[in-house]
Write an enzyme that holds these catalytic residues in place. Sequence first.
Site, PDB file in Angstrom:
ATOM      1  N   SER A  53       2.602  -6.440   6.939  1.00 52.89           N
ATOM      2  CA  SER A  53       1.158  -6.448   7.213  1.00 52.89           C
ATOM      3  C   SER A  53       0.395  -7.167   6.108  1.00 52.89           C
ATOM      4  O   SER A  53      -0.565  -7.887   6.370  1.00 52.89           O
ATOM      5  CB  SER A  53       0.637  -5.014   7.327  1.00 52.89           C
ATOM      6  N   LYS A  81       0.843  -1.210   0.000  1.00 52.04           N
ATOM      7  CA  LYS A  81       0.000   0.000   0.000  1.00 52.04           C
ATOM      8  C   LYS A  81       0.869   1.247   0.000  1.00 52.04           C
ATOM      9  O   LYS A  81       2.051   1.216   0.400  1.00 52.04           O
ATOM     10  CB  LYS A  81      -0.958   0.016   1.193  1.00 52.04           C
ATOM     11  N   PRO A  87       9.356  -4.050  -0.438  1.00 53.50           N
ATOM     12  CA  PRO A  87      10.555  -3.908   0.405  1.00 53.50           C
ATOM     13  C   PRO A  87      10.244  -4.061   1.888  1.00 53.50           C
ATOM     14  O   PRO A  87       9.207  -3.587   2.358  1.00 53.50           O
ATOM     15  CB  PRO A  87      11.040  -2.490   0.095  1.00 53.50           C
ATOM     16  N   ASP A 122      -2.109  -1.647   9.970  1.00 56.58           N
ATOM     17  CA  ASP A 122      -2.267  -1.643   8.506  1.00 56.58           C
ATOM     18  C   ASP A 122      -2.875  -2.935   7.970  1.00 56.58           C
ATOM     19  O   ASP A 122      -3.218  -3.011   6.790  1.00 56.58           O
ATOM     20  CB  ASP A 122      -0.898  -1.467   7.822  1.00 56.58           C
TER      21      ASP A 122
HETATM   22  O1  C5P Z   1       0.166  -1.419  14.470  1.00 55.51           O
HETATM   23  P1  C5P Z   1       1.594  -1.699  14.153  1.00 55.51           P
HETATM   24  O2  C5P Z   1       2.163  -2.784  15.016  1.00 55.51           O
HETATM   25  O3  C5P Z   1       1.835  -1.956  12.695  1.00 55.51           O
HETATM   26  O4  C5P Z   1       2.389  -0.376  14.484  1.00 55.51           O
HETATM   27  C1  C5P Z   1       3.791  -0.352  14.548  1.00 55.51           C
HETATM   28  C2  C5P Z   1       4.228   0.838  15.369  1.00 55.51           C
HETATM   29  O5  C5P Z   1       3.973   2.050  14.655  1.00 55.51           O
HETATM   30  C3  C5P Z   1       3.509   1.010  16.683  1.00 55.51           C
HETATM   31  O6  C5P Z   1       4.116   0.261  17.692  1.00 55.51           O
HETATM   32  C4  C5P Z   1       3.648   2.499  16.923  1.00 55.51           C
HETATM   33  O7  C5P Z   1       4.940   2.813  17.413  1.00 55.51           O
HETATM   34  C5  C5P Z   1       3.562   3.081  15.523  1.00 55.51           C
HETATM   35  N1  C5P Z   1       2.188   3.497  15.176  1.00 55.51           N
HETATM   36  C6  C5P Z   1       1.647   4.613  15.788  1.00 55.51           C
HETATM   37  N2  C5P Z   1       0.370   5.013  15.468  1.00 55.51           N
HETATM   38  C7  C5P Z   1      -0.328   4.351  14.526  1.00 55.51           C
HETATM   39  C8  C5P Z   1       0.212   3.226  13.871  1.00 55.51           C
HETATM   40  C9  C5P Z   1       1.492   2.830  14.224  1.00 55.51           C
HETATM   41  O8  C5P Z   1       2.275   5.242  16.643  1.00 55.51           O
HETATM   42  N3  C5P Z   1      -1.553   4.791  14.223  1.00 55.51           N
END
Ligand code: C5P
Length: 316
Positions: free
Chosen positions: A123, A24, A114, A156
């Site tokens: 994701s 994405k 990547p 995501d």
């Molecule tokens: O949800 P995910 O594990 O993919 O997110 C990875 C990291 O990105 C989170 O631990 C956080 O540090 C950051 N993040 C965030 N706010 C979001 C999405 C991701 O701070 N809305």
Amino acid sequence: MRLATVACVSVIPARSVVVRAPGKVNLYLEVGDVREDGYHELNTIFQSVSLVDEVTLAEHHELQVRLRGGNGHSAGADSVPTGQRNLAWQAAELLAERLGREPNVDIGILKSIPVAGGMAGGSTDAAAVLVGLAALWGEEIERDELLELAAELGSDVPFCVYGGTAVGGGRGELLTSALARATLHWVLAFSTQGLSTPAVYRELDRLRAAGTQPKSTDCDELLRALAFGDVAQIAGLLHNDLQPAALALRPDLRRTLSAGQEAGALAGIIAGSGPTCMFLAESAHHAVDVAAQLAGAGVCQSVRVAHGPVKGARVV
Ligand code: C5P
């Protein structure tokens, strides 16, 4: 006579399923304040693009994840953990637990997206496992339940199941479809090294605390331009609040962005949390021209063209 040949028999799986898992880009990414759970409130427009990982699921005596690079480049596949820390592994465990089964499956991932590139490569592999395992196991799972499981895995992951073009709220998991009349042609410049998403969000918080508040443009205006399919107008409205943070951590990406503009792209921004840079072109032909010029500029590891929107993770 010695006959010492050891046969290395590769077992052909009884049943297997192949899923195309698209990456994405964020056409618009507005980042709000940090929430109590540590996530940031987002207002974003996602688009799935035709750069895809291919995920093959086959019945096996235990859970395993294997990765390799696709399309002649590694995409950083050799740096990805293949055990429990891999999101695809976690997706298999989560779905198996929900269905009361053992997660005994071989997950083969052919990576083109990547790794740690800001395009949701990990994701989308997790989304592919949810969609593909349900098919492999012959289980009907309601779309809402699938999206709920996806959100447990990462912010995501729901969009990677959803696909197309969509507005994302909450931490990115609350989705509403958006109308995108035109096919958009992208040029993607990959970097040699990935960027950590949490580190980029932390850098944004630091910049904001220091008084540098990146200004967001208007999401509604971009949604209107997408609905009309006006590519020139879309180009002027692409926006990413994470860009100043990604550039603070990786100042060299400024050269990549400039080179894309010099190569004739309509616009260029950092993709998600970076370091991939994404450039909008007028047409498929124009994208190939921009890509060729950018590849010759020596400002990135490799360049690919892709178009969007495409469907989310789907069994083929
Ligand atoms: O949800 P995910 O594990 O993919 O997110 C990875 C990291 O990105 C989170 O631990 C956080 O540090 C950051 N993040 C965030 N706010 C979001 C999405 C991701 O701070 N809305």
